[in-house]
Design a protein around this motif. Structure first.
Motif, PDB file in Angstrom:
ATOM      1  N   GLY A   1     -18.753 -36.113  19.823  1.00  0.00           N
ATOM      2  CA  GLY A   1     -19.777 -35.079  19.797  1.00  0.00           C
ATOM      3  C   GLY A   1     -19.929 -34.346  21.108  1.00  0.00           C
ATOM      4  N   ARG A   2     -19.798 -35.068  22.224  1.00  0.00           N
ATOM      5  CA  ARG A   2     -19.906 -34.432  23.548  1.00  0.00           C
ATOM      6  C   ARG A   2     -18.806 -33.395  23.737  1.00  0.00           C
ATOM      7  NH1 ARG A   2     -17.263 -35.897  28.279  1.00  0.00           N
ATOM      8  NH2 ARG A   2     -16.557 -37.826  27.292  1.00  0.00           N
ATOM      9  N   HIS A   3     -17.578 -33.749  23.348  1.00  0.00           N
ATOM     10  CA  HIS A   3     -16.465 -32.809  23.477  1.00  0.00           C
ATOM     11  C   HIS A   3     -16.741 -31.546  22.665  1.00  0.00           C
ATOM     12  CE1 HIS A   3     -13.780 -36.526  24.313  1.00  0.00           C
ATOM     13  NE2 HIS A   3     -14.157 -35.977  25.451  1.00  0.00           N
ATOM     14  N   ILE A   4     -17.135 -31.717  21.401  1.00  0.00           N
ATOM     15  CA  ILE A   4     -17.284 -30.572  20.510  1.00  0.00           C
ATOM     16  C   ILE A   4     -18.435 -29.681  20.948  1.00  0.00           C
ATOM     17  CG2 ILE A   4     -17.886 -29.917  18.140  1.00  0.00           C
ATOM     18  CD1 ILE A   4     -16.138 -32.164  17.169  1.00  0.00           C
ATOM     19  N   ARG A   5     -19.542 -30.288  21.407  1.00  0.00           N
ATOM     20  CA  ARG A   5     -20.661 -29.474  21.871  1.00  0.00           C
ATOM     21  C   ARG A   5     -20.262 -28.621  23.071  1.00  0.00           C
ATOM     22  NH1 ARG A   5     -23.572 -34.094  20.486  1.00  0.00           N
ATOM     23  NH2 ARG A   5     -23.558 -34.911  22.609  1.00  0.00           N
TER      24      ARG A   5
ATOM     25  N   ALA B   1     -17.958 -25.850  21.999  1.00  0.00           N
ATOM     26  CA  ALA B   1     -18.783 -24.785  21.428  1.00  0.00           C
ATOM     27  C   ALA B   1     -19.447 -23.978  22.529  1.00  0.00           C
ATOM     28  CB  ALA B   1     -19.840 -25.381  20.504  1.00  0.00           C
ATOM     29  N   LEU B   2     -19.909 -24.655  23.552  1.00  0.00           N
ATOM     30  CA  LEU B   2     -20.597 -23.994  24.657  1.00  0.00           C
ATOM     31  C   LEU B   2     -19.624 -23.148  25.471  1.00  0.00           C
ATOM     32  CD1 LEU B   2     -23.517 -24.030  25.728  1.00  0.00           C
ATOM     33  CD2 LEU B   2     -22.805 -25.805  27.340  1.00  0.00           C
ATOM     34  N   GLY B   3     -18.474 -23.733  25.778  1.00  0.00           N
ATOM     35  CA  GLY B   3     -17.513 -23.041  26.630  1.00  0.00           C
ATOM     36  C   GLY B   3     -16.814 -21.886  25.956  1.00  0.00           C
TER      37      GLY B   3
ATOM     38  N   GLU C   1     -11.962 -29.544  28.764  1.00  0.00           N
ATOM     39  CA  GLU C   1     -12.890 -28.507  28.350  1.00  0.00           C
ATOM     40  C   GLU C   1     -14.329 -28.873  28.731  1.00  0.00           C
ATOM     41  OE1 GLU C   1     -13.386 -24.724  27.149  1.00  0.00           O
ATOM     42  OE2 GLU C   1     -11.527 -25.841  27.448  1.00  0.00           O
ATOM     43  N   PHE C   2     -14.645 -30.160  28.678  1.00  0.00           N
ATOM     44  CA  PHE C   2     -15.973 -30.618  29.059  1.00  0.00           C
ATOM     45  C   PHE C   2     -16.266 -30.271  30.520  1.00  0.00           C
ATOM     46  CE2 PHE C   2     -18.524 -33.921  31.132  1.00  0.00           C
ATOM     47  CZ  PHE C   2     -19.703 -33.823  30.414  1.00  0.00           C
ATOM     48  N   TRP C   3     -15.332 -30.605  31.419  1.00  0.00           N
ATOM     49  CA  TRP C   3     -15.567 -30.380  32.849  1.00  0.00           C
ATOM     50  C   TRP C   3     -15.466 -28.903  33.213  1.00  0.00           C
ATOM     51  CZ3 TRP C   3     -18.079 -33.858  35.342  1.00  0.00           C
ATOM     52  CH2 TRP C   3     -17.970 -35.204  34.958  1.00  0.00           C
ATOM     53  N   PHE C   4     -14.530 -28.186  32.597  1.00  0.00           N
ATOM     54  CA  PHE C   4     -14.450 -26.746  32.844  1.00  0.00           C
ATOM     55  C   PHE C   4     -15.762 -26.070  32.449  1.00  0.00           C
ATOM     56  CE2 PHE C   4      -9.554 -26.654  32.235  1.00  0.00           C
ATOM     57  CZ  PHE C   4      -9.386 -26.939  33.578  1.00  0.00           C
ATOM     58  N   THR C   5     -16.273 -26.418  31.279  1.00  0.00           N
ATOM     59  CA  THR C   5     -17.506 -25.807  30.793  1.00  0.00           C
ATOM     60  C   THR C   5     -18.691 -26.200  31.662  1.00  0.00           C
ATOM     61  OG1 THR C   5     -16.672 -25.761  28.525  1.00  0.00           O
ATOM     62  CG2 THR C   5     -19.046 -25.589  28.798  1.00  0.00           C
ATOM     63  N   LEU C   6     -18.694 -27.435  32.125  1.00  0.00           N
ATOM     64  CA  LEU C   6     -19.796 -27.894  32.964  1.00  0.00           C
ATOM     65  C   LEU C   6     -19.916 -27.047  34.229  1.00  0.00           C
ATOM     66  CD1 LEU C   6     -22.008 -30.035  33.172  1.00  0.00           C
ATOM     67  CD2 LEU C   6     -20.399 -31.482  34.425  1.00  0.00           C
ATOM     68  N   VAL C   7     -18.777 -26.708  34.826  1.00  0.00           N
ATOM     69  CA  VAL C   7     -18.793 -25.857  36.023  1.00  0.00           C
ATOM     70  C   VAL C   7     -19.397 -24.497  35.696  1.00  0.00           C
ATOM     71  CG1 VAL C   7     -17.330 -24.632  37.683  1.00  0.00           C
ATOM     72  CG2 VAL C   7     -16.844 -27.020  37.122  1.00  0.00           C
ATOM     73  N   LYS C   8     -18.991 -23.919  34.566  1.00  0.00           N
ATOM     74  CA  LYS C   8     -19.512 -22.610  34.176  1.00  0.00           C
ATOM     75  C   LYS C   8     -21.012 -22.662  33.912  1.00  0.00           C
ATOM     76  CE  LYS C   8     -16.479 -22.073  30.832  1.00  0.00           C
ATOM     77  NZ  LYS C   8     -15.742 -21.468  29.711  1.00  0.00           N
ATOM     78  N   VAL C   9     -21.439 -23.697  33.212  1.00  0.00           N
ATOM     79  CA  VAL C   9     -22.857 -23.821  32.876  1.00  0.00           C
ATOM     80  C   VAL C   9     -23.703 -23.972  34.142  1.00  0.00           C
ATOM     81  CG1 VAL C   9     -24.570 -25.318  31.778  1.00  0.00           C
ATOM     82  CG2 VAL C   9     -22.471 -24.727  30.561  1.00  0.00           C
TER      83      VAL C   9
END
Length: 456
Positions: free
Chosen positions: A7-11, A14-16, A143-151
């Motif tokens: 679920g963490r990956h998919i969320r 979706a965010l990224g 994707e989780f870490w890439f998106t985290l930086v953007k967020v």
């Protein structure tokens, strides 16, 4: 094709998927076209994408099939519709990926101006393709870490901009009145507001990748609804709130289209290394987009191969369930980016950036049409028992499909998007020709000499 995305990956996928260069750099163009009314355009566009993803989510929860909306289109609209939808999405991902890789090469020039751009293109393709070949969980973690930086960057910008407004920090404290005191909410009239929709909708491109993650999710019935339902929050926070603060701090008509409006926020905080911070963020955003593009195109082609609409070799998978052949083919297709950056280093990005717009909106329209057809085929009792049903059925679906047609009309009348519409129509015509040629060749082939065989 193993179920290793949690679920963490998919969320975060979706965010990224909705946070990319369309927000970090493309937002200045939408502001120039519409002024403050661009906030309304993003709200309307976000509502439309919410209906698209709810439709896709309903189908994915009830049938998490490889190939996702390409397979759904084949099942409910026919083989031609599935063929057109699947290959148009793969085309979209490859074109967008070429643009993202090119953009990343431009960003790297900030630190290494003497290094040829095509070298960064090659290195990026090799690294991201290798990561996609290891395991789907590796893709999810990246994707989780890439998106985290953007967020984190966007949240920091929103908080920093709010601090400037509330506490009058920096040399220019800005004002809420900037939203209406420079020509009103519609400074360029209704025509400017309407013209912005093509760019606004393109900014949301890639969100449909959620459907492809369902087939590799550990629990799609739980993960998909949670991911889809975050769309309104994303739209309000990352687009509307961000652009509202930008236009409060700086009148819309003073924002340059040659760079990113984000720089002005960091500079207003007195951060002298604003350009460096922004460059780190946009490089991360580009890597995230490239990572998703290769994943999305590869999974769609894998689904096409499974149903005999792509070469059988595309259905081969590794021991970890990775469709390795499709990843390699997509990576090879990106060699176009290497050639363009070698031959046209200064104009490559402008040459390819707008080509994927038609494909994006076409795929969304086909998702809506497929879902509409699928629901119409169900009895009242079957519709009532659907897991994660779409809201405001069927009015919401019909209005959203009409909105997608409206976007095509806007593209036809806007000079900077008309070429993309022409390229898209030619692409669909070529696909129709290939489909009927393949179908005729298959039907006329001797029974003892099948034209294709797919190992599932």
């Amino acid at each position: 094709m193993s179920r290793r995305l949690n679920g963490r990956h998919i969320r975060f996928i979706a965010l990224g998927s909705a946070i990319g260069t369309g927000l970090f750099y493309g937002s200045s163009d939408t502001i120039a076209k519409a002024g403050p009314s661009v906030l309304i355009a993003y709200l309307v566009g976000g509502a439309a994408i919410f209906f698209v993803l709810r439709a896709l989510g309903e189908m994915a929860v009830n049938d998490p099939a490889p190939g996702s909306f390409g397979e759904y289109a084949r099942k409910h609209l026919g083989p031609l519709a599935g063929f057109l939808t699947g290959w148009t999405y793969a085309f979209e991902m490859v074109i967008v990926c070429v643009a993202d890789v090119t953009a990343l090469a431009v960003y790297m020039g900030f630190w290494f101006p003497d290094v040829p751009r095509w070298i960064w293109v090659v290195l990026t393709i090799l690294v991201i393709a290798a990561a996609n070949l290891v395991s789907v969980r590796v893709y999810g973690e990246l994707e989780f870490w890439f998106t985290l930086v953007k967020v984190v960057a966007i949240v920091a910008m929103i908080l920093g901009g709010a601090a400037i407004l509330i506490f009058s920090l920096g040399s220019n404290s800005g004002s809420v009145t900037n939203l209406w005191s420079h020509g009103g909410w519609f400074p360029n009239g209704i025509s400017g507001f309407i013209a912005s929709f093509a760019l606004v909708m393109f900014a949301f491109g890639g969100t449909e990748i959620l459907g492809l993650t369902a087939a590799e999710s550990e629990d799609p019935r739980t993960a998909m609804p949670k991911a889809v339902n975050t769309v309104p929050v994303r739209v309000l926070l990352f687009y509307v709130a961000t652009l509202a603060i930008i236009m409060m701090l700086n009148p819309w008509n003073t924002i340059s289209t040659s760079g990113s409006p984000f720089v002005q926020i960091f500079a207003g905080l007195g951060l002298h290394s604003a350009a460096t911070v922004l460059n780190i963020v946009v490089v991360t955003a580009a890597l995230s987009a490239i990572n998703s593009d290769i994943f999305g195109a590869g999974r769609m082609i894998y689904g096409l191969a499974q149903r005999g609409q792509a070469p059988a070799a595309m259905a081969r998978v590794t021991r970890n369930g990775i469709p390795w052949m499709t990843v390699l083919v997509v990576a090879a297709a990106l060699s176009l980016a290497v050639v363009l950056n070698y031959l046209l280093p200064d104009s490559a990005f402008l040459l390819i950036a707008s080509v994927g717009t038609f494909a994006t909106v076409w795929v969304w329209f086909m998702i809506l049409l497929t879902h509409y057809r699928a629901r119409r085929q169900l009895s009242a009792g079957e519709q009532a028992s659907r897991e994660f049903p779409v809201q405001f059925w069927p009015v919401g679906q019909v209005l959203t499909m009409a909105f997608m047609v409206f976007i095509f009309v806007v593209m036809a009348f806007a000079e900077d998007t008309r070429l993309a519409l022409v390229v898209g129509v030619v692409w669909l015509a070529v696909l129709c020709g290939l489909f009927w040629f393949h179908r005729r060749a298959t039907s006329s082939a001797p029974a003892d000499k099948p034209t294709s065989s797919v190992q599932g």
